[in-house]
Design a protein around this motif. Sequence first.
Motif, PDB file in Angstrom:
ATOM      1  N   PHE A  66      49.030  28.272   1.748  1.00 46.44           N
ATOM      2  CA  PHE A  66      47.803  29.058   1.560  1.00 46.44           C
ATOM      3  C   PHE A  66      47.393  28.539  -0.023  1.00 46.44           C
ATOM      4  O   PHE A  66      46.210  28.002   0.036  1.00 46.44           O
ATOM      5  N   VAL A  67      48.026  28.774  -1.113  1.00 49.01           N
ATOM      6  CA  VAL A  67      47.761  28.292  -2.261  1.00 49.01           C
ATOM      7  C   VAL A  67      47.740  26.862  -2.488  1.00 49.01           C
ATOM      8  O   VAL A  67      47.007  26.561  -3.189  1.00 49.01           O
ATOM      9  N   SER A  68      48.444  26.183  -1.891  1.00 45.38           N
ATOM     10  CA  SER A  68      48.227  24.715  -1.809  1.00 45.38           C
ATOM     11  C   SER A  68      47.007  24.016  -1.310  1.00 45.38           C
ATOM     12  O   SER A  68      46.491  23.163  -1.636  1.00 45.38           O
ATOM     13  N   GLY A  69      46.430  24.913  -0.097  1.00 48.50           N
ATOM     14  CA  GLY A  69      45.218  24.810   0.251  1.00 48.50           C
ATOM     15  C   GLY A  69      44.201  24.834  -0.715  1.00 48.50           C
ATOM     16  O   GLY A  69      43.196  24.112  -0.827  1.00 48.50           O
ATOM     17  N   LEU A  70      44.245  26.005  -1.543  1.00 47.77           N
ATOM     18  CA  LEU A  70      42.947  26.496  -2.225  1.00 47.77           C
ATOM     19  C   LEU A  70      43.369  25.239  -3.597  1.00 47.77           C
ATOM     20  O   LEU A  70      42.275  24.878  -4.272  1.00 47.77           O
ATOM     21  N   GLY A  71      44.331  25.131  -3.982  1.00 46.77           N
ATOM     22  CA  GLY A  71      44.503  24.112  -5.220  1.00 46.77           C
ATOM     23  C   GLY A  71      44.035  22.768  -4.703  1.00 46.77           C
ATOM     24  O   GLY A  71      43.332  22.100  -5.567  1.00 46.77           O
ATOM     25  N   THR A  72      44.120  22.234  -3.592  1.00 44.91           N
ATOM     26  CA  THR A  72      43.689  20.942  -3.039  1.00 44.91           C
ATOM     27  C   THR A  72      42.325  21.003  -2.852  1.00 44.91           C
ATOM     28  O   THR A  72      41.430  19.867  -3.305  1.00 44.91           O
ATOM     29  N   LEU A  73      41.509  22.034  -2.454  1.00 44.59           N
ATOM     30  CA  LEU A  73      40.039  22.177  -2.481  1.00 44.59           C
ATOM     31  C   LEU A  73      39.517  22.301  -3.723  1.00 44.59           C
ATOM     32  O   LEU A  73      38.486  21.452  -4.060  1.00 44.59           O
ATOM     33  N   LEU A  74      40.118  22.903  -4.827  1.00 46.99           N
ATOM     34  CA  LEU A  74      39.687  22.920  -6.004  1.00 46.99           C
ATOM     35  C   LEU A  74      39.909  21.479  -6.808  1.00 46.99           C
ATOM     36  O   LEU A  74      39.015  21.101  -7.350  1.00 46.99           O
ATOM     37  N   GLN A  75      40.944  20.733  -6.434  1.00 43.54           N
ATOM     38  CA  GLN A  75      41.092  19.492  -7.021  1.00 43.54           C
ATOM     39  C   GLN A  75      40.244  18.316  -6.535  1.00 43.54           C
ATOM     40  O   GLN A  75      39.444  17.728  -7.236  1.00 43.54           O
ATOM     41  N   SER A  76      39.905  18.432  -5.222  1.00 39.33           N
ATOM     42  CA  SER A  76      39.178  17.238  -4.615  1.00 39.33           C
ATOM     43  C   SER A  76      37.586  17.660  -4.637  1.00 39.33           C
ATOM     44  O   SER A  76      36.999  16.594  -4.816  1.00 39.33           O
ATOM     45  N   LEU A  77      37.365  18.957  -4.605  1.00 37.07           N
ATOM     46  CA  LEU A  77      35.737  19.346  -4.322  1.00 37.07           C
ATOM     47  C   LEU A  77      35.354  19.640  -5.995  1.00 37.07           C
ATOM     48  O   LEU A  77      34.218  19.222  -6.370  1.00 37.07           O
ATOM     49  N   GLY A  78      36.281  20.061  -6.681  1.00 34.59           N
ATOM     50  CA  GLY A  78      35.903  20.527  -8.099  1.00 34.59           C
ATOM     51  C   GLY A  78      34.883  21.713  -8.401  1.00 34.59           C
ATOM     52  O   GLY A  78      33.936  22.119  -7.422  1.00 34.59           O
ATOM     53  N   LEU A  79      35.048  22.147  -9.713  1.00 38.04           N
ATOM     54  CA  LEU A  79      33.833  23.070 -10.077  1.00 38.04           C
ATOM     55  C   LEU A  79      33.598  22.443 -11.484  1.00 38.04           C
ATOM     56  O   LEU A  79      34.226  21.572 -11.940  1.00 38.04           O
ATOM     57  N   PRO A  80      32.707  23.038 -12.184  1.00 37.36           N
ATOM     58  CA  PRO A  80      32.239  22.666 -13.517  1.00 37.36           C
ATOM     59  C   PRO A  80      33.544  22.596 -14.523  1.00 37.36           C
ATOM     60  O   PRO A  80      34.120  23.681 -14.692  1.00 37.36           O
ATOM     61  N   PHE A  81      33.934  21.344 -14.861  1.00 44.42           N
ATOM     62  CA  PHE A  81      35.095  21.426 -15.754  1.00 44.42           C
ATOM     63  C   PHE A  81      36.175  21.691 -15.148  1.00 44.42           C
ATOM     64  O   PHE A  81      37.465  21.644 -15.838  1.00 44.42           O
ATOM     65  N   VAL A  82      36.436  21.746 -14.031  1.00 46.01           N
ATOM     66  CA  VAL A  82      37.829  22.121 -13.075  1.00 46.01           C
ATOM     67  C   VAL A  82      37.669  21.277 -12.077  1.00 46.01           C
ATOM     68  O   VAL A  82      36.807  21.115 -11.257  1.00 46.01           O
ATOM     69  N   GLY A  83      38.687  20.284 -11.802  1.00 40.20           N
ATOM     70  CA  GLY A  83      38.884  19.548 -10.791  1.00 40.20           C
ATOM     71  C   GLY A  83      38.432  18.099 -11.106  1.00 40.20           C
ATOM     72  O   GLY A  83      37.424  17.809 -11.427  1.00 40.20           O
ATOM     73  N   SER A  84      39.451  17.161 -10.665  1.00 41.98           N
ATOM     74  CA  SER A  84      39.082  15.850 -11.172  1.00 41.98           C
ATOM     75  C   SER A  84      38.078  15.146  -9.793  1.00 41.98           C
ATOM     76  O   SER A  84      37.851  14.034 -10.312  1.00 41.98           O
ATOM     77  N   LYS A  85      38.100  15.681  -8.514  1.00 43.50           N
ATOM     78  CA  LYS A  85      37.266  15.059  -7.636  1.00 43.50           C
ATOM     79  C   LYS A  85      37.818  13.941  -7.124  1.00 43.50           C
ATOM     80  O   LYS A  85      37.123  12.865  -7.035  1.00 43.50           O
ATOM     81  N   LEU A  86      39.168  13.834  -7.139  1.00 41.54           N
ATOM     82  CA  LEU A  86      39.952  12.570  -6.683  1.00 41.54           C
ATOM     83  C   LEU A  86      40.681  13.065  -5.296  1.00 41.54           C
ATOM     84  O   LEU A  86      40.792  14.198  -5.198  1.00 41.54           O
ATOM     85  N   PRO A  87      40.913  12.187  -4.563  1.00 36.89           N
ATOM     86  CA  PRO A  87      41.901  12.400  -3.278  1.00 36.89           C
ATOM     87  C   PRO A  87      43.270  12.707  -3.554  1.00 36.89           C
ATOM     88  O   PRO A  87      44.198  12.000  -3.331  1.00 36.89           O
ATOM     89  N   LEU A  88      43.479  13.893  -4.227  1.00 32.34           N
ATOM     90  CA  LEU A  88      44.656  14.358  -4.697  1.00 32.34           C
ATOM     91  C   LEU A  88      45.050  15.611  -3.660  1.00 32.34           C
ATOM     92  O   LEU A  88      44.341  16.477  -3.866  1.00 32.34           O
ATOM     93  N   VAL A  89      46.160  15.840  -3.014  1.00 32.31           N
ATOM     94  CA  VAL A  89      46.561  16.942  -2.551  1.00 32.31           C
ATOM     95  C   VAL A  89      47.673  17.691  -3.284  1.00 32.31           C
ATOM     96  O   VAL A  89      48.616  17.026  -3.839  1.00 32.31           O
ATOM     97  N   GLN A  90      47.507  18.989  -3.349  1.00 32.09           N
ATOM     98  CA  GLN A  90      48.132  19.866  -4.318  1.00 32.09           C
ATOM     99  C   GLN A  90      49.290  20.582  -3.406  1.00 32.09           C
ATOM    100  O   GLN A  90      48.896  21.005  -2.454  1.00 32.09           O
ATOM    101  N   GLY A  91      50.332  20.771  -4.125  1.00 31.50           N
ATOM    102  CA  GLY A  91      51.299  21.423  -3.272  1.00 31.50           C
ATOM    103  C   GLY A  91      52.089  22.186  -4.135  1.00 31.50           C
ATOM    104  O   GLY A  91      52.184  22.026  -5.609  1.00 31.50           O
ATOM    105  N   VAL A  92      53.243  22.950  -3.758  1.00 27.56           N
ATOM    106  CA  VAL A  92      54.136  23.718  -4.771  1.00 27.56           C
ATOM    107  C   VAL A  92      55.177  22.636  -5.290  1.00 27.56           C
ATOM    108  O   VAL A  92      55.679  21.805  -4.545  1.00 27.56           O
ATOM    109  N   SER A  93      55.166  22.698  -6.724  1.00 33.44           N
ATOM    110  CA  SER A  93      56.019  21.800  -7.324  1.00 33.44           C
ATOM    111  C   SER A  93      57.642  21.770  -7.230  1.00 33.44           C
ATOM    112  O   SER A  93      57.878  23.108  -7.349  1.00 33.44           O
ATOM    113  N   PHE A  94      58.170  20.895  -7.083  1.00 31.69           N
ATOM    114  CA  PHE A  94      59.699  20.855  -7.224  1.00 31.69           C
ATOM    115  C   PHE A  94      60.037  20.871  -8.340  1.00 31.69           C
ATOM    116  O   PHE A  94      61.213  21.359  -8.931  1.00 31.69           O
TER     117      PHE A  94
END
Length: 467
Positions: A66-94
Amino acid sequence: MSTSTSSTTDVVRPEDEKLPVGSAFFFGLQHILAMYAGVVSPPLIIGAAAGLSGTEIATLVTAALFVSGLGTLLQSLGLPFVGSKLPLVQGVSFAAVGTMTAAATDTAIGDPHARLAVIFGAVIVAGVFGFVIAPLFAQLVRYFPPVVTGCVITVIGLSLFPVALRWIRGNATIRVNGELVDNPNYAAGWALALGAVTLFVTLAVARFGRGLFARMAVMVGLVVGTGIATVMGKVNWGAVGTGPVFQLPQPFFFGAPQFRIGVIISMCIVILVIMAETTADLLAVGEILGTDVDRKRIADGLRADMGATAIAPIFNGFPISAFAQNVGMVAMTGIKSRFVVAAGGGILVVLGLLPVLGRVMNAIPQPVLGGAGIVLFGSVAASGIRTLSRVTFTNSNVLIVATSIGVGIIPITVPEIYLHMPDWLHKIFESGISACAIFAVVLNLLFNHLGSGAPAAAGGGSEGAAH
């Protein structure tokens, strides 16, 4: 009558390309299939280390999706000053698994729920810390010319190969009824065969397929590999029908976050490593797309990473970062649209709300994922080599590349070499990616910016940030 804007042509960035909804969905699903095992592995490890029940571990897994999906949407679609708007998938970090495992096994903290609460408290503080320093951290982009980014991207790919191979080989021990026992399928021949079949099918489809079919080579490989594994009796489809079909995430399921200074300091050090890796991923995907990734875009991308990390514990999630294997997916398929990745983020959110679908995807055998991983992770390394091809290989740049990549693969090949270093230093150098980045940046400054070595860098050693 002409106007002043008539000669102006709007330039569409490659990442802003919009695909038909059906194509975006299937390409997004392919991204999720490639990174699914990586997302669910950390919560499985932490949950088992903390001594949680199977149901509680399942809650952590669902939260991770769930949180990986939220992070991916935030990164790829972006908000003002938040999110690179690049095709990057976010996930839980190792990268944070070591620190979280130490806290999860510390019985002095209390029961398993208390240990999770301490971990979540540290993650919240570290996420806020990373969010605040993101603009300062992004200033480092000037120290990432092609000779630096090429080394780091290459090591990203090389560092992922052991993950794919471990998926094929399996672990020497497995947990049965809460106890560790020898794994009878460790390094089994059938697992190697499944990985090889998946690899060969993926390559064959990529080589001989046409259009959409060729670009879905990884998904086809995974489907064929899983089908063969089912015939072999190596897929546990029975687990799909157990548990709820739909379930909303329960905030703070394990209790209110607790804050312990020692765990918080360790997590903040880990966050710096995660930020270095995400910066490398941002630059890597920019290289693949041929699009500009400047300091502002890196700062926006890091804020998305850290914002998602700070919010994740509310939904029982762990630190979030960009997934390098999905950078390889972009390189291999040539699908550059960020909206494809956003579709994948939507799928992750749905998987987090529909545990039954997550159980279906969880049935894909790890050897099958490993076979596909060889292609994906190799594509990342190949992108790094392509970046290095732009560098003028003076003696200075040869030394930078040789040393940085060499240092980067040390923890990959001999991970125990840093075992007796101070813990804070161990946290930095146990990641080959961050070790490579540190050495590449420092050596580039030493050889190409200071003293007589500076003029020799004109061919790619000391130019501006890679795009």
